[in-house]
Design an enzyme around this catalytic site. Sequence first.
Site, mmCIF file in Angstrom:
data_model
loop_
_atom_site.group_PDB
_atom_site.id
_atom_site.type_symbol
_atom_site.label_atom_id
_atom_site.label_comp_id
_atom_site.label_asym_id
_atom_site.label_seq_id
_atom_site.Cartn_x
_atom_site.Cartn_y
_atom_site.Cartn_z
ATOM 1 N N MET A 28 0.843 -1.199 0.000
ATOM 2 C CA MET A 28 0.000 0.000 0.000
ATOM 3 C C MET A 28 0.878 1.249 0.000
ATOM 4 O O MET A 28 0.412 2.342 0.326
ATOM 5 C CB MET A 28 -0.935 -0.009 1.209
ATOM 6 C CG MET A 28 -1.885 -1.207 1.170
ATOM 7 S SD MET A 28 -3.403 -0.931 2.067
ATOM 8 C CE MET A 28 -2.769 -0.740 3.722
ATOM 9 N N GLY A 29 2.155 1.086 -0.321
ATOM 10 C CA GLY A 29 3.041 2.247 -0.429
ATOM 11 C C GLY A 29 3.552 2.739 0.909
ATOM 12 O O GLY A 29 3.453 2.058 1.925
ATOM 13 N N PHE A 30 4.136 3.951 0.903
ATOM 14 C CA PHE A 30 4.836 4.525 2.060
ATOM 15 C C PHE A 30 5.863 3.495 2.544
ATOM 16 O O PHE A 30 5.880 3.073 3.694
ATOM 17 C CB PHE A 30 3.866 4.950 3.164
ATOM 18 C CG PHE A 30 4.374 6.145 3.919
ATOM 19 C CD1 PHE A 30 4.379 7.404 3.328
ATOM 20 C CD2 PHE A 30 4.898 6.024 5.199
ATOM 21 C CE1 PHE A 30 4.884 8.504 4.005
ATOM 22 C CE2 PHE A 30 5.400 7.120 5.882
ATOM 23 C CZ PHE A 30 5.387 8.361 5.284
ATOM 24 N N GLY A 34 10.810 -2.995 5.699
ATOM 25 C CA GLY A 34 10.021 -4.238 5.673
ATOM 26 C C GLY A 34 9.590 -4.556 4.246
ATOM 27 O O GLY A 34 9.781 -5.677 3.758
ATOM 28 N N HIS A 35 9.020 -3.555 3.572
ATOM 29 C CA HIS A 35 8.606 -3.757 2.170
ATOM 30 C C HIS A 35 9.821 -4.077 1.301
ATOM 31 O O HIS A 35 9.773 -4.957 0.444
ATOM 32 C CB HIS A 35 7.959 -2.489 1.604
ATOM 33 C CG HIS A 35 6.744 -2.013 2.330
ATOM 34 N ND1 HIS A 35 6.748 -0.888 3.124
ATOM 35 C CD2 HIS A 35 5.487 -2.497 2.371
ATOM 36 C CE1 HIS A 35 5.540 -0.706 3.624
ATOM 37 N NE2 HIS A 35 4.754 -1.663 3.185
ATOM 38 N N GLN A 146 5.496 -11.680 7.252
ATOM 39 C CA GLN A 146 4.988 -12.420 8.409
ATOM 40 C C GLN A 146 4.424 -11.452 9.459
ATOM 41 O O GLN A 146 3.635 -11.826 10.311
ATOM 42 C CB GLN A 146 6.112 -13.286 8.991
ATOM 43 C CG GLN A 146 5.712 -14.217 10.104
ATOM 44 C CD GLN A 146 4.598 -15.185 9.704
ATOM 45 O OE1 GLN A 146 4.585 -15.706 8.603
ATOM 46 N NE2 GLN A 146 3.652 -15.404 10.605
ATOM 47 N N ASP A 148 2.132 -9.441 9.093
ATOM 48 C CA ASP A 148 0.676 -9.575 9.013
ATOM 49 C C ASP A 148 0.344 -11.061 8.915
ATOM 50 O O ASP A 148 0.003 -11.581 7.856
ATOM 51 C CB ASP A 148 0.147 -8.799 7.809
ATOM 52 C CG ASP A 148 0.436 -7.317 7.938
ATOM 53 O OD1 ASP A 148 -0.247 -6.655 8.727
ATOM 54 O OD2 ASP A 148 1.385 -6.826 7.294
ATOM 55 N N GLN A 151 -2.994 -12.302 7.607
ATOM 56 C CA GLN A 151 -3.093 -12.027 6.162
ATOM 57 C C GLN A 151 -2.391 -13.133 5.357
ATOM 58 O O GLN A 151 -2.945 -13.646 4.382
ATOM 59 C CB GLN A 151 -2.463 -10.671 5.862
ATOM 60 C CG GLN A 151 -2.360 -10.339 4.392
ATOM 61 C CD GLN A 151 -1.980 -8.894 4.171
ATOM 62 O OE1 GLN A 151 -2.810 -8.011 4.279
ATOM 63 N NE2 GLN A 151 -0.730 -8.635 3.871
ATOM 64 N N ARG A 185 2.380 2.789 9.678
ATOM 65 C CA ARG A 185 1.624 3.539 10.687
ATOM 66 C C ARG A 185 2.512 4.107 11.793
ATOM 67 O O ARG A 185 2.054 4.945 12.575
ATOM 68 C CB ARG A 185 0.558 2.649 11.332
ATOM 69 C CG ARG A 185 -0.546 2.244 10.371
ATOM 70 C CD ARG A 185 -1.487 1.264 11.023
ATOM 71 N NE ARG A 185 -2.374 0.648 10.050
ATOM 72 C CZ ARG A 185 -3.547 1.141 9.680
ATOM 73 N NH1 ARG A 185 -3.990 2.253 10.223
ATOM 74 N NH2 ARG A 185 -4.278 0.523 8.780
HETATM 75 P P1 AMP Z 1 1.327 -2.905 3.523
HETATM 76 O O1 AMP Z 1 1.894 -1.855 2.631
HETATM 77 O O2 AMP Z 1 1.215 -2.513 4.948
HETATM 78 O O3 AMP Z 1 0.064 -3.521 2.970
HETATM 79 O O4 AMP Z 1 2.403 -4.070 3.515
HETATM 80 C C1 AMP Z 1 2.792 -4.680 2.310
HETATM 81 C C2 AMP Z 1 3.535 -5.940 2.612
HETATM 82 O O5 AMP Z 1 4.686 -5.643 3.397
HETATM 83 C C3 AMP Z 1 2.694 -6.934 3.425
HETATM 84 O O6 AMP Z 1 2.924 -8.245 2.946
HETATM 85 C C4 AMP Z 1 3.235 -6.748 4.816
HETATM 86 O O7 AMP Z 1 3.077 -7.899 5.633
HETATM 87 C C5 AMP Z 1 4.691 -6.474 4.527
HETATM 88 N N1 AMP Z 1 5.324 -5.800 5.671
HETATM 89 C C6 AMP Z 1 4.883 -4.689 6.326
HETATM 90 N N2 AMP Z 1 5.678 -4.407 7.371
HETATM 91 C C7 AMP Z 1 6.654 -5.363 7.388
HETATM 92 C C8 AMP Z 1 7.766 -5.629 8.242
HETATM 93 N N3 AMP Z 1 8.056 -4.855 9.286
HETATM 94 N N4 AMP Z 1 8.533 -6.712 7.959
HETATM 95 C C9 AMP Z 1 8.242 -7.521 6.909
HETATM 96 N N5 AMP Z 1 7.210 -7.309 6.063
HETATM 97 C C10 AMP Z 1 6.418 -6.260 6.306
#
Ligand code: AMP
Length: 280
Positions: A28-30, A34-35, A146, A148, A151, A185
Amino acid sequence: MNIFTEIDPIRAIRWDDPSLSWGLVPTMGFLHEGHLSLVRHARQENDRVGVSIFVNPSQFNESSDLEAYPRDLERDLALLRQEGADLVWTPTPEVVYPTYYQTYIEVEEMTTPLEGAARPGHFRGVATVVAKLFNVFQPHRAYFGQKDAQQVAVIKRMGEDLNFNLEIVACPTVRDKDGLALSSRNVNLSPEARQQAVCLYQALLVAQSAIEAEERSVSQIKEQMQATIEQNELAKIDYISLANAETLQELTQLTNDSVLISLAVFVGGVRLIDNMVIAN
Ligand code: AMP
């Protein structure tokens, strides 16, 4: 790096050379580390990497949460360029959900507890958009964090149930130095809340130690986690759960199956989640 809003050019590039393998990273960007760790995993295991950046309205059950979601497309694209992503899809809501749209995917029981209970309709939106991403990119592998945990479990279930012809890869949670799981967040945390936010990880470590010390009572473990969190005045527990890691069914006593320990906590009003899987 190719960037498109529409579907046709994404498909054209994806199928330009059908002999190449593709990895997909939905986001979802930003973007944060992790991404980017997911992009690196995809880079290692595939010839080409596709990334989607889409703040999916159908997975937000509160419009204020959707509006407050942080965005910075230019920065995201610069980071993805550095990581060597090949193709980025940045659709608008109208491209993903055109007029007359009416098809949604419901994964049943396993979406009712945990995040599903706290955010009704959330996983219906997630499953639907991820199925659409799978159809648009038709990747060989798709990468999820992991972080999420529910998810990943839901997407794996959907992948099997609907016969999606791809591998779903779960990548480890990337954390800040003090242990706080990275999340888009986290920018909403005040400096004081940011300090206290580490309590989620601390509670997980407390649970891990208790299990290593042969504690088998789930209520005992939850009490210890709760006490750890409640030492922080800005923290308000939403849920603490110990569940079967595959079915997500809540446990009262630990067994020999892997256990998913997960929690959601409001810290200074910002809702954070974290989890740990303990293999038995
Ligand atoms: P989101 O943009 O929040 O939808 O996250 C996109 C992907 O990045 C999802 O598969 C999340 O589980 C993963 N993600 C978000 N935060 C982390 C993190 N701290 N470590 C590993 N993967 C992450």
